[in-house]
Design an enzyme around this catalytic site. Sequence first.
Site, PDB file in Angstrom:
ATOM      1  N   MET A  55       6.438   7.643  17.183  1.00  0.00           N
ATOM      2  CA  MET A  55       6.115   8.612  16.133  1.00  0.00           C
ATOM      3  C   MET A  55       4.739   9.248  16.253  1.00  0.00           C
ATOM      4  SD  MET A  55       7.878   6.939  12.754  1.00  0.00           S
ATOM      5  CE  MET A  55       9.584   6.409  12.780  1.00  0.00           C
ATOM      6  N   ASP A  58      -5.535   8.297   8.577  1.00  0.00           N
ATOM      7  CA  ASP A  58      -5.782   7.813   9.929  1.00  0.00           C
ATOM      8  C   ASP A  58      -5.682   8.936  10.947  1.00  0.00           C
ATOM      9  OD1 ASP A  58      -6.151   5.142   9.286  1.00  0.00           O
ATOM     10  OD2 ASP A  58      -4.001   4.746   9.253  1.00  0.00           O
ATOM     11  N   LYS A  78       0.823  -1.210   0.000  1.00  0.00           N
ATOM     12  CA  LYS A  78       0.000   0.000   0.000  1.00  0.00           C
ATOM     13  C   LYS A  78       0.858   1.261   0.000  1.00  0.00           C
ATOM     14  CE  LYS A  78      -3.098   2.635   3.047  1.00  0.00           C
ATOM     15  NZ  LYS A  78      -2.171   3.661   3.571  1.00  0.00           N
ATOM     16  N   ARG A  89      -4.768  10.495   2.696  1.00  0.00           N
ATOM     17  CA  ARG A  89      -3.526  11.219   2.975  1.00  0.00           C
ATOM     18  C   ARG A  89      -2.546  11.106   1.812  1.00  0.00           C
ATOM     19  NH1 ARG A  89      -0.965  13.787   6.841  1.00  0.00           N
ATOM     20  NH2 ARG A  89       1.300  13.701   6.899  1.00  0.00           N
TER      21      ARG A  89
END
EC number: 2.5.1.7
Length: 434
Positions: free
Chosen positions: A341, A121, A22, A97
């Site tokens: 992160m 997300d 992906k 995104r």
Amino acid sequence: MASFEVKGGAKLRGEIIPQGAKNEALQILCAVLLTPEKVTISNIPDIRDVNKLIDLLRSLGVKTERLAQDTYTFQADDIDINFLDSERFVELGRAIRGSVMIVGPMLARFGKAKMPKPGGDKIGRRRLDTHFTGFEKLGASFQYSAEDDFYTVTSEVLKGAYMLLDEASVTGTANILMAAVLAEGTTTIYNAACEPYVQQLCRMLNRMGAKISGIGSNLLVIEGVEQLGGTEHRMLPDMIEIGSFIGLAAMTGSEITIKDCQIPELGLIPDTFQRLGIKMEFRGDDIFIPEQDRYEVDTYIDGSILNIADHTWPGLTPDLLSVALVVATQAKGTVLVHQKMFESRLFFVDKLIDMGAQIILCDPHRATVIGQNKQIPLRGIRMTSPDIRAGVALLIAALSAEGTSIIDNVEQIDRGYQNIDGRLNALGAQIRRM
């Protein structure tokens, strides 16, 4: 809104082939905008985010032809720049995104790119500063409208420059790279991301006529060229899906063979799951996971608790921490999971606690998991998928649990996993889409 009804406790058996990657697809597909010539791409995953990006490219004027289920040709020889000012562009751009990846190619080839604040997300702050700072260093003018959350970059001529990225952003590196290949002169990108997906993009661009050196390192040197041509490209298997299947096999005590894994491109993924006690065999390019009733977490040499943390490549990808955390809930031993992160990615653990897992959420970035050694199985509940990776982690938990679970908002899982219910049902899972 779709849901999964999952009956837990079944053991899975058989072979499964991972989908195309992906995260690679979102970069590679946007690179077709760099040339008017035909580009053929294979092993494209049939998932919601990728299909939405293909719709966006079509709307921009890219000619597409589906040659097989996973293979398309793209030709960007008649791009409609005015589409960037349309309401339809805003709708498509905000949907995923990955849409931000069109900015570098559009800027390089047409001197202009616009982008609404992209979707994706809800896992915490995901800034885009690295992308636009890089474009500015290449000579572009940047504007941001807080009123409508729109980013605009323009340039008459991009010129090569030296830049030290403030973070080793995968998408930032790829976006700047795609702008730099058509810039005048030489561009040097230091602290570049060096994930296999970026390496794949570099190799594809070089086949199109770009001049990129340093591939696989964090120092990329790009000699600008006047134009790029067509090529053929095949995407890697999805490393996140491979890791998910490894975790699924362990949690359900199943015997699964994961086919065609491109094992050298997986980095620390196999090692991480082996440290959680999961046995595996490499058979050529396949990974065989034998049936295990128990698995025990490794410790450090001094006996201290194992710490699993995400890191830039070749460290562990953050996209697999959710799966590793779920696997740890039924291991023998204790694990500290450190998500560095994203500050919201561990918030799904409340669902696992409701299922009976013993987890202490230390803060938004760290969770301590006390494994139950499969002595106290998880129990089925109703829950909601908050994002792609947490969603598949909850699916793995549900498949291992006693009783029936309902997972709502499975469109989130569909964004990143191709026909996941059908493929797992073929192995013996009991998942019903509602």
